[in-house]
Every structure is written in structure tokens, then in C-alpha cells.
Scaffold this motif. Sequence first.
Motif, short mmCIF file in Angstrom:
data_model
loop_
_atom_site.label_atom_id
_atom_site.label_comp_id
_atom_site.label_asym_id
_atom_site.label_seq_id
_atom_site.Cartn_x
_atom_site.Cartn_y
_atom_site.Cartn_z
N GLU A 170 0.83 -1.21 0.00
CA GLU A 170 0.00 0.00 0.00
C GLU A 170 0.86 1.26 0.00
OE1 GLU A 170 -2.58 -0.50 3.34
OE2 GLU A 170 -3.79 -2.03 2.35
N ALA A 171 1.84 1.28 -0.88
CA ALA A 171 2.75 2.42 -1.01
C ALA A 171 2.10 3.47 -1.90
CB ALA A 171 4.08 1.96 -1.60
N GLU A 172 2.06 4.73 -1.45
CA GLU A 172 1.35 5.77 -2.18
C GLU A 172 2.14 7.06 -2.33
OE1 GLU A 172 -1.25 5.34 -3.87
OE2 GLU A 172 -1.90 3.39 -3.13
N GLN A 173 3.40 7.09 -1.92
CA GLN A 173 4.20 8.31 -2.05
C GLN A 173 4.52 8.59 -3.52
OE1 GLN A 173 4.29 10.22 1.20
NE2 GLN A 173 6.23 10.66 0.19
N PRO A 174 4.57 9.87 -3.92
CA PRO A 174 5.01 10.19 -5.28
C PRO A 174 6.52 9.97 -5.42
CG PRO A 174 4.69 12.20 -4.02
CD PRO A 174 4.19 11.07 -3.14
N LEU A 175 6.97 9.76 -6.64
CA LEU A 175 8.40 9.61 -6.89
C LEU A 175 9.09 10.95 -6.64
CD1 LEU A 175 10.50 7.51 -8.04
CD2 LEU A 175 10.24 8.72 -10.21
N ILE A 211 7.56 4.18 -9.65
CA ILE A 211 8.96 3.77 -9.75
C ILE A 211 9.15 2.84 -10.94
CG2 ILE A 211 8.72 1.87 -8.08
CD1 ILE A 211 11.80 4.16 -8.48
N HIS A 212 8.14 2.03 -11.27
CA HIS A 212 8.19 1.19 -12.47
C HIS A 212 8.36 2.04 -13.72
CE1 HIS A 212 6.68 -0.92 -15.97
NE2 HIS A 212 5.52 -0.29 -15.90
N ALA A 213 7.55 3.10 -13.86
CA ALA A 213 7.63 3.94 -15.05
C ALA A 213 9.00 4.59 -15.17
CB ALA A 213 6.53 5.01 -15.01
N TRP A 214 9.58 4.97 -14.03
CA TRP A 214 10.92 5.58 -14.06
C TRP A 214 11.96 4.58 -14.55
CZ3 TRP A 214 15.59 4.93 -11.24
CH2 TRP A 214 16.51 5.97 -11.38
#
Length: 517
Positions: A337-342, A392-395
Motif C-alpha cells: 500500500e505504497a502511495e508516495q510520489p516519486l 517507480i516502475h515507469a521511471w
Amino acid sequence: MPVAVRTLLVVLGDQLAPDHPGLQGLDPTQDHLWMAEVAEESRHALSHIARTALFLSAMRHFARERRDDGFSVHYRHLGERPEQTLNDALRADLEHLQPQNVRVLQPGEHRVLRQLQSACADQAIPLEVLDDPHFLVPLDAFRKWAKGRRQLRMEYFYRKQRTALGVLMNGDEPAGGQWNFDADNRGHFGRDGPGLLPPPLSFPPDALTRECLDDIARHLPDLPGQADGFDWPVTAQQAQQALDDFIQHRLPAFGTYQDAMWTDQPWLYHARLSTALNLHLIHPRTVIDAAEQAWRDGHAPLAAVEGFIRQILGWREYVRGLYFHFGEAWHEWNALEAEQPLPALYWDADTSMQCLHQTVGQTLQLGYAHHIQRLMVTGLFAQLLGVRPAAIHAWYLGIYVDAVEWVELPNVVGMSQYADDGRMASKPYVATGRYIQRMSNYCAHCPFDPAEALGDKACPFTTLYWDFLDRHRDRFARHPRTALQWKHVEKMDPDRLQAIRDRAGELRKTLAQGDRI
């Protein structure tokens, strides 16, 4: 008047083997090839300039070689027409060419396959999707191995493939009497550092690559990163040269130092072959056989060779199998349940944390970081901070030159972020800043102390580590492989633990606001 085409072979940018299996049985007089450079492929996950340049250059070299072989290649260059998606580009050419059928190798991304299927369906043209023999384990074979297993662990998959393919085997037994030499491959450099390193073979841009870089600057001026030092292999011949160079100069020390990191040293003893492998410029069996022969010839120690082969025959094949086994569910998983922005620092490397400043800065410059920098620096920080897995996946997908979704998505969502709830890794890979201190010299140049979780010099990794253990205590406290870590939390003074929670919350707020740490 439409061109009479029997089979149209779609060649994707990560399927550039000179002996492309789709070419088998094709007749250059009636079968054609189709390739396209489309802006969406650099923008759906914002791509590093060097990554886009690598794909485009390798594609243009492949097209030129196939034309030299006598094939007609319908090639769409970047910016040539207004269509922005692969779907639109193929659909437009199918209307003109009207082939009897379209053929493609199994794409390495579900999104791409959907676009190809849609374009062909719109024109009522059959699409044939071929198995990809560039990989050593067919997808059907992986499914059979996975069927009925409660846990799909890489080590057991790896042993089966070693046996089945006869790699590093002495009869029925593994070479050296053991399957895994990982314990011998965790060395770090002493205080004096790695010393004089053998530089990897470089492939400066030729005229075709320079044209690609000019086109990218013109049509995709907003891409991140730099390409001034672009020197990746873009042809099969160059890929073979890169392999030969690695085997000769860096493989012997690769095993010992494969997990080590050092300031301003991006390459160390690493192979730099993942780009060539993932674009199909070289076959994995070629790479594996060359490494094994180096051991049998006495040129490289078994621990180094086994560690290297495990990355290809083990991790690479295993990760591809997992990607297709679980399908598009990978995109949805967020077990913690991680919701922080990159944080913004992933795009500008503007941070006082030297490990991140070095790793992200190197990544923005080269589009490259080795596996420990990815897992235990950029990946670890994102996990401890609680960054949304999709972010983080998109990065990772866009920023690294060797990134293709089949390999990147499971590694990030599963191995790095544990967002898959343990389907891939048996436990989350979390650590304090002391791990980075042990494996690098980054901390020697950092204002933060990896031993401290509180105070002005507290290392954010260490603060967030203890906060991670506290936040996920219910999930992992009784896990057989993590219980010891969580026992330390239970013994911690409540006031100190609350102070760590408060400090972790401040770090998250600061980074979410785009401020610098």
C-alpha cells in the motif's frame, strides 16, 4: 496501386537478431518487413535520450542490413508522419500494403501486442504470433514448471535449466559440487578503491547513430538524460566484440565485485551486455557458452562464471517467465500500500545523499546503473519511502537503456518493491544505510551517518528502514526469513520509535513537496 505482399513481418525494436526467426521461409520477392519509430514508445514511460537512441540506431542498422540481404523494408522514421502510436502507424500501412497475413515474434510487452492485434483486426488481416527462440526457456516450458508450485523460486528454476541445458555441469552434478557460489561473490573494495580498471570496449556513434541523435533532438526534445557519451553496441558484430572484451578483461573479477559500488566508477567489472541481449543482438546461449569456456580454459574462476551465468540463465529467463505467467496483473499490485510520489531527485540527482546523488546522476548521464545500484540504492530508497510501484516502475522502464517491460516490471514490482506480495522474492530486500557503506565509498563523502536514525546527521535510509519495519510489523514479524529483523523493533524504546516515525513523516513530506534532502 497497392503493393502485392504475401507476409508482412513486423520487426520490433527489441527483436533485432540477424537470424530473426520470422525471416525463416520468407521470399524477398513477395514477403516484406515493416518497422516503425513512433514517439509514443519514448513517451508512455518517459525515455532516456540514450535509450531511445539505442533502439532507433539498432533498428536502422538492422533495416539497412536486411535491405542488403534483398528484403523490402517499410520503415517509418521518427517524425515522418503525424501518427503517434504503433497501432496508428501499422494500421495506415496495412491499408496500403494489404498483406495476406502479418507475422511478429511474441512482443516483450502486453501493451504492444494489443496494439498489433487491434491494427490487424481493423483490417481483417490474420496476425501470427511466433514463439521467440531468442530465449532459452519457452513460455510453455515455464508454465509447466510453474504449474502446481506454491512458490516460484528462482533457485529451483535455475537448477532445472542448468541440468536441462547442460550448463556448468559435470555429468549429473553441478560443476564444483554446488549450484550457487553467491557467498563468494559479495566482495567490496578496500579503502584504496578498485585501482586501475580495464575500461570496457567503446562504440562511438557512427553516421547512422548520429542521424538518430539529430532526429531525437528535433522530434523529442523533452526527453531526460544525456547522450554525449553514447557508446553502446548497435549491431550484432559489435555485440560479439563487447562479449569478447568482457570475457577477456573483466569476467575473472566480475564475481568477487559484482555487488560493489564506487564513486565515479559506473562500469567496474560489469559486462555491459544487457542492452545487446535485450535487443537480440546476441543470443544468450552464445554469452553463456563463452563464459563457461573461459572457466574450462582456466581463464576465469568458477565463482565468477557461475555468478554471471546465473544472471542470464537464472534471473533473465525466470523473470521473463514470471512476466507472462502473471500477465498484466503486475501493473496493479501494491501489496505494501505504497502511495508516495516519486521524489524529484530521481529526475535531477539534486540531493545531499551521496549514494543517490551518484547513482541517479550516473543514470541520467549514461542511462545505466548496475544491478546493486538499482536494487539497493534507487530501489531500496523508493521502497523504504513508500513510493507507488507504478511510479517507480515507469521511471525504471524509461530511464535505463536496457529496459524492456518483460524484464523491468517483475524486477521492480517484485524483487525491488515487494509489491507482488512475495510471488517473486521470499522477503523484502530492505537494509539501513550501513549496507551501502559496506559495499561502497559513497558514505565517506556524505553528510549523513548510516549508523544514525535520529539527529541532524541521521541517514534517511536508516531512519526510513526502522520506520518500514514498524509500519509493516504485522505483515513480517512472524515471517520465517524476516522475524529476526522485526524483533529489533519490538525491543526498541517506544519514545525512540515514535521519534523515528515522526522523522520519517518529515522526510516524506519534504520529498513530496519537491524539496531537497
